[in-house]
Write a protein that holds these residues in place. Sequence first.
Motif, PDB file in Angstrom:
ATOM      1  N   ARG A 180      54.807  25.315  56.850  1.00 26.79           N
ATOM      2  CA  ARG A 180      56.030  25.843  57.446  1.00 26.79           C
ATOM      3  C   ARG A 180      55.858  27.313  57.821  1.00 26.79           C
ATOM      4  NH1 ARG A 180      60.110  23.455  59.821  1.00 26.79           N
ATOM      5  NH2 ARG A 180      59.900  21.827  58.235  1.00 26.79           N
ATOM      6  N   ALA A 181      55.207  28.082  56.939  1.00 27.49           N
ATOM      7  CA  ALA A 181      54.996  29.501  57.216  1.00 27.49           C
ATOM      8  C   ALA A 181      54.067  29.695  58.408  1.00 27.49           C
ATOM      9  CB  ALA A 181      54.428  30.194  55.982  1.00 27.49           C
ATOM     10  N   LEU A 182      53.034  28.881  58.537  1.00 26.77           N
ATOM     11  CA  LEU A 182      52.113  29.000  59.660  1.00 26.77           C
ATOM     12  C   LEU A 182      52.813  28.691  60.983  1.00 26.77           C
ATOM     13  CD1 LEU A 182      48.952  27.346  58.083  1.00 26.77           C
ATOM     14  CD2 LEU A 182      49.094  29.680  58.943  1.00 26.77           C
ATOM     15  N   SER A 183      53.680  27.696  60.990  1.00 21.98           N
ATOM     16  CA  SER A 183      54.406  27.378  62.229  1.00 21.98           C
ATOM     17  C   SER A 183      55.320  28.535  62.628  1.00 21.98           C
ATOM     18  CB  SER A 183      55.213  26.101  62.044  1.00 21.98           C
ATOM     19  OG  SER A 183      56.237  26.273  61.085  1.00 21.98           O
ATOM     20  N   ARG A 184      55.910  29.201  61.651  1.00 20.36           N
ATOM     21  CA  ARG A 184      56.771  30.347  61.969  1.00 20.36           C
ATOM     22  C   ARG A 184      55.932  31.536  62.432  1.00 20.36           C
ATOM     23  NH1 ARG A 184      61.237  29.996  57.013  1.00 20.36           N
ATOM     24  NH2 ARG A 184      62.162  28.023  57.695  1.00 20.36           N
ATOM     25  N   CYS A 185      54.770  31.734  61.815  1.00 19.58           N
ATOM     26  CA  CYS A 185      53.883  32.804  62.275  1.00 19.58           C
ATOM     27  C   CYS A 185      53.462  32.576  63.717  1.00 19.58           C
ATOM     28  CB  CYS A 185      52.644  32.880  61.369  1.00 19.58           C
ATOM     29  SG  CYS A 185      52.969  33.565  59.732  1.00 19.58           S
ATOM     30  N   SER A 191      51.689  45.632  63.854  1.00 18.94           N
ATOM     31  CA  SER A 191      52.401  44.448  63.384  1.00 18.94           C
ATOM     32  C   SER A 191      51.608  43.178  63.671  1.00 18.94           C
ATOM     33  CB  SER A 191      53.771  44.370  64.053  1.00 18.94           C
ATOM     34  OG  SER A 191      54.569  45.480  63.712  1.00 18.94           O
ATOM     35  N   GLN A 192      50.927  43.159  64.784  1.00 19.22           N
ATOM     36  CA  GLN A 192      50.122  41.986  65.121  1.00 19.22           C
ATOM     37  C   GLN A 192      48.956  41.833  64.153  1.00 19.22           C
ATOM     38  OE1 GLN A 192      49.313  41.765  69.288  1.00 19.22           O
ATOM     39  NE2 GLN A 192      47.736  40.220  69.084  1.00 19.22           N
ATOM     40  N   ARG A 193      48.336  42.943  63.763  1.00 20.68           N
ATOM     41  CA  ARG A 193      47.243  42.872  62.784  1.00 20.68           C
ATOM     42  C   ARG A 193      47.758  42.374  61.430  1.00 20.68           C
ATOM     43  NH1 ARG A 193      45.704  47.801  65.327  1.00 20.68           N
ATOM     44  NH2 ARG A 193      46.701  49.006  63.647  1.00 20.68           N
ATOM     45  N   ARG A 194      48.926  42.843  61.047  1.00 22.57           N
ATOM     46  CA  ARG A 194      49.516  42.360  59.796  1.00 22.57           C
ATOM     47  C   ARG A 194      49.806  40.875  59.857  1.00 22.57           C
ATOM     48  NH1 ARG A 194      53.976  47.232  59.011  1.00 22.57           N
ATOM     49  NH2 ARG A 194      52.513  48.858  58.302  1.00 22.57           N
ATOM     50  N   LEU A 195      50.286  40.416  61.004  1.00 26.28           N
ATOM     51  CA  LEU A 195      50.576  39.000  61.168  1.00 26.28           C
ATOM     52  C   LEU A 195      49.305  38.168  61.062  1.00 26.28           C
ATOM     53  CD1 LEU A 195      52.704  36.850  61.811  1.00 26.28           C
ATOM     54  CD2 LEU A 195      52.279  37.249  64.231  1.00 26.28           C
ATOM     55  N   PHE A 196      48.232  38.636  61.657  1.00 24.47           N
ATOM     56  CA  PHE A 196      46.968  37.908  61.572  1.00 24.47           C
ATOM     57  C   PHE A 196      46.430  37.888  60.141  1.00 24.47           C
ATOM     58  CE2 PHE A 196      46.421  38.391  66.286  1.00 24.47           C
ATOM     59  CZ  PHE A 196      46.249  37.046  66.549  1.00 24.47           C
ATOM     60  N   ARG A 197      46.637  38.972  59.386  1.00 23.89           N
ATOM     61  CA  ARG A 197      46.216  38.967  57.985  1.00 23.89           C
ATOM     62  C   ARG A 197      47.005  37.934  57.180  1.00 23.89           C
ATOM     63  NH1 ARG A 197      45.795  44.708  58.649  1.00 23.89           N
ATOM     64  NH2 ARG A 197      47.895  45.005  57.781  1.00 23.89           N
ATOM     65  N   SER A 198      48.285  37.810  57.476  1.00 29.95           N
ATOM     66  CA  SER A 198      49.101  36.791  56.804  1.00 29.95           C
ATOM     67  C   SER A 198      48.630  35.388  57.166  1.00 29.95           C
ATOM     68  CB  SER A 198      50.575  36.966  57.181  1.00 29.95           C
ATOM     69  OG  SER A 198      51.048  38.235  56.812  1.00 29.95           O
ATOM     70  N   ILE A 199      48.316  35.183  58.438  1.00 26.81           N
ATOM     71  CA  ILE A 199      47.834  33.872  58.880  1.00 26.81           C
ATOM     72  C   ILE A 199      46.513  33.545  58.198  1.00 26.81           C
ATOM     73  CG2 ILE A 199      47.006  32.570  60.879  1.00 26.81           C
ATOM     74  CD1 ILE A 199      48.978  34.258  62.577  1.00 26.81           C
ATOM     75  N   LEU A 200      45.635  34.526  58.081  1.00 22.67           N
ATOM     76  CA  LEU A 200      44.354  34.315  57.411  1.00 22.67           C
ATOM     77  C   LEU A 200      44.556  33.930  55.954  1.00 22.67           C
ATOM     78  CD1 LEU A 200      41.258  34.464  57.370  1.00 22.67           C
ATOM     79  CD2 LEU A 200      41.470  36.919  56.888  1.00 22.67           C
ATOM     80  N   GLU A 201      45.468  34.606  55.272  1.00 21.58           N
ATOM     81  CA  GLU A 201      45.728  34.302  53.866  1.00 21.58           C
ATOM     82  C   GLU A 201      46.292  32.894  53.714  1.00 21.58           C
ATOM     83  OE1 GLU A 201      45.717  34.959  49.816  1.00 21.58           O
ATOM     84  OE2 GLU A 201      44.863  36.189  51.431  1.00 21.58           O
ATOM     85  N   LEU A 202      47.208  32.503  54.578  1.00 22.25           N
ATOM     86  CA  LEU A 202      47.769  31.151  54.519  1.00 22.25           C
ATOM     87  C   LEU A 202      46.705  30.096  54.796  1.00 22.25           C
ATOM     88  CD1 LEU A 202      51.125  31.826  56.416  1.00 22.25           C
ATOM     89  CD2 LEU A 202      50.874  31.309  53.979  1.00 22.25           C
TER      90      LEU A 202
END
Length: 270
Positions: free
Chosen positions: A42-47, A72-83
């Motif tokens: 669910r989090a990945l789809s929202r990202c 902000s885009q770099r932070r988003l990619f870090r979150s996607i990588l962690e997920l």
Amino acid sequence: FLHWALEIVRESVALGGYSQAFNELTAPLDRMVLAVVLHCHRALSRCSTVLVEMESSPWQKYFPDVEAREKSQRRLFRSILELREIVHAAYKGRDDVLRAGLSIEAHEVLARCLDELAASDDTLSSKEKSLRTFLANDWVTGFLDVQIDSQVILPLQVSNGQEYNKRISSAGGKKAMKELDSETKAIVAEYARLLDAPFILYCDNQRKWAETDAVRDREYEGDSSVKRLSTKYRADNAEKNKALAIRNSLSLRRTVTIANLINNPWLKDR
């Protein structure tokens, strides 16, 4: 938390001698592993939605400057990588749970996606491309619907007897989600009970203490103090008003004398 849960599962499997998903030894942790993967989906789809909106809109719409958008885009990619790493760790460490808890179609799509990820080049230069590819795969973009069964919300990808390629999924995922819902409600009820118990005990102690002679004595002392202070306040206020009136009278007489002197400076009687 996921790595800790997987480690406990591995120890339980080693002690029990079997690795069947949702068995007696590992069922609570297996349900948590399944729930973590579903939340990551669910989090990945929202990202993915946020990334599309961020890149398709002018930077002035959400950010003060271009640098803020890039940050902000770099932070988003870090979150996607962690997920992605969490999902991959669950797949590598406890695939039996995903195989039993997800529908046949969802598990095949997820397995194909993660196998392609393992075979791809994930160097620093291609990491962003790899993440974009991962966001575009059928597992992240699909299986977003939910269904309600006995007031329990079940994601579409949870195994619930779905048919796919002439194969029928088990109902293990549905059973796990209902048991997880029951566990959650029991935990919330227990937490509320434990949280309320000290407060109820405190109120009971206060009630018992309020019925003693010491409280009545305190109440009498309090009433006496209030009456004494109120009487003193009224007396002080009366003295203050009296002194103020005398001062005003003297000031008025002095003002009249000065006015008469100004009007008739040769007046003898002044």
